[in-house]
Design an enzyme around this catalytic site. Structure first.
Site, PDB file in Angstrom:
ATOM      1  CG  ASN A  42      -1.726   1.233   1.390  1.00 15.12           C
ATOM      2  OD1 ASN A  42      -1.772   2.066   0.474  1.00 15.12           O
ATOM      3  ND2 ASN A  42      -2.373   1.400   2.536  1.00 15.12           N
ATOM      4  CD  GLU A  63      -2.893   5.549   6.662  1.00 21.50           C
ATOM      5  OE1 GLU A  63      -2.842   5.606   5.421  1.00 21.50           O
ATOM      6  OE2 GLU A  63      -2.001   5.003   7.350  1.00 21.50           O
ATOM      7  CE  LYS A  94      -0.190   3.221   4.721  1.00 22.36           C
ATOM      8  NZ  LYS A  94      -0.094   3.273   6.172  1.00 22.36           N
ATOM      9  N   GLY A 113       2.577   2.549  10.695  1.00 23.47           N
ATOM     10  CA  GLY A 113       3.494   3.674  10.524  1.00 23.47           C
ATOM     11  C   GLY A 113       4.202   4.089  11.799  1.00 23.47           C
ATOM     12  CD  GLU A 118      -3.357  -2.380   7.297  1.00 20.27           C
ATOM     13  OE1 GLU A 118      -2.288  -2.659   6.747  1.00 20.27           O
ATOM     14  OE2 GLU A 118      -3.959  -1.312   7.099  1.00 20.27           O
ATOM     15  CB  SER A 151       5.441  -1.509  11.914  1.00 24.08           C
ATOM     16  OG  SER A 151       5.031  -0.163  12.130  1.00 24.08           O
ATOM     17  CG  HIS A 209      -5.756   1.904   5.170  1.00 28.33           C
ATOM     18  ND1 HIS A 209      -5.317   2.886   6.020  1.00 28.33           N
ATOM     19  CD2 HIS A 209      -4.748   1.005   5.063  1.00 28.33           C
ATOM     20  CE1 HIS A 209      -4.074   2.598   6.405  1.00 28.33           C
ATOM     21  NE2 HIS A 209      -3.715   1.464   5.836  1.00 28.33           N
TER      22      HIS A 209
HETATM   23  P1  13P Z   1       3.088   0.574   7.620  1.00 22.15           P
HETATM   24  O1  13P Z   1       3.617  -0.723   7.038  1.00 22.15           O
HETATM   25  O2  13P Z   1       3.799   1.784   7.109  1.00 22.15           O
HETATM   26  O3  13P Z   1       3.000   0.488   9.104  1.00 22.15           O
HETATM   27  O4  13P Z   1       1.578   0.707   7.102  1.00 22.15           O
HETATM   28  C1  13P Z   1       0.743  -0.385   7.168  1.00 22.15           C
HETATM   29  C2  13P Z   1      -0.488  -0.090   6.405  1.00 22.15           C
HETATM   30  O5  13P Z   1      -1.248   0.787   6.756  1.00 22.15           O
HETATM   31  C3  13P Z   1      -0.743  -0.861   5.188  1.00 22.15           C
HETATM   32  O6  13P Z   1      -2.016  -0.620   4.705  1.00 22.15           O
END
Ligand code: 13P
Length: 252
Positions: free
Chosen positions: A11, A99, A13, A175, A169, A214, A97
């Protein structure tokens, strides 16, 4: 991992320029062979999806979107439909997601609608669920995950999960560099599969549940070794070809 084909999805982003995306796509494509056991996919920003389609078609790497509209078409400025993603060869689309849920106010009902819109367009939704740190610390992890899952189960039925992927997640791990321990992740993955099992054993057994938060080259192997972790949804570590490929190899 066992009977299910692992999936490692990146992903991206909102990251990368056109040239960086091109280089990343080339690097990933070069490192993934059609003989690999794990399936690999990337989800670039919308604007780079046509580039992904151009670079990856005929390769072993699939691609998808990070989001989609619930609507089919019309006066929805700034939105992208499932049909448009499909038209550019997307296999997958990330839905719900954290976010999107926290920054863009997507609630369970909207996420369930998007899940349906994805399937109606012939896309495989990667349905994301997960609890916040506060929810975990107050002992609500299972309640929250169950609520997020049931919103989709109730609307679309367990049969719809024959052509869907799930991603657990934990929001506190996204992150932050703070990964769930393999045991913490496995516990929730097991819980999700059990909940599906109660409705349909076959669907539950074939459903791929990815871990996200992560995940990186150095911790992928032990997470992927858990019985109910069938791959990863990778954020930061998917932006560098070698790091991402290390995770793909760990899933192989
Ligand atoms: P990170 O791997 O940067 O923690 O993000 C995970 C994520 O949100 C994947 O959709």
């Amino acid at each position: 991992m066992g009977k299910r084909r692992p999936l490692v999805a990146g992903n991206w982003k909102m990251n990368g320029s056109r040239s960086e995306s091109a280089a990343l796509l080339d690097g990933i494509k070069k490192g993934v062979s059609s003989a690999s056991k794990a399936e690999v996919a990337v989800c670039p920003p919308y604007i780079f999806i046509s580039l992904a389609a151009k670079k990856l078609s005929g390769s072993a790497v699939a691609w998808g979107g990070q989001n989609l509209s619930v609507h089919k078409s019309g006066a929805y400025t700034g939105e992208i439909s499932g049909a448009m993603l499909k038209d550019y060869g997307c296999t997958y689309v990330i839905v719900g997601h954290s976010e999107r849920r926290t920054l863009y106010g997507e609630n369970d009902a909207l996420v369930a609608e998007k899940y349906g819109a994805a399937q109606a367009a012939g896309l495989i939704p990667i349905l994301c669920i997960g609890e916040t740190l506060h929810e975990r610390e107050s002992g609500q992890t299972e309640t929250v995950v169950a609520r997020q899952l049931d919103a989709v189960l109730d609307k679309h039925g367990v049969g719809s999960f024959r052509s869907a992927v799930m991603a657990y997640e934990p929001v506190w791990a996204i992150g932050t560099g703070k990964t769930a321990t393999p045991a913490q992740a496995q516990e929730v993955h097991r819980f999700i599969r059990h909940r599906m099992e109660a409705q349909d054993k076959t669907v539950a057994e074939s459903l791929r549940i990815l871990y996200g938060g992560s995940m990186k080259g150095s911790n992928a192997r032990e997470l992927l070794a858990q019985a109910d972790i069938d791959g990863g949804l990778i954020g930061g570590a998917s932006l560098q070809a070698e790091e991402f490929l290390t995770i793909c190899r760990a899933a192989d």
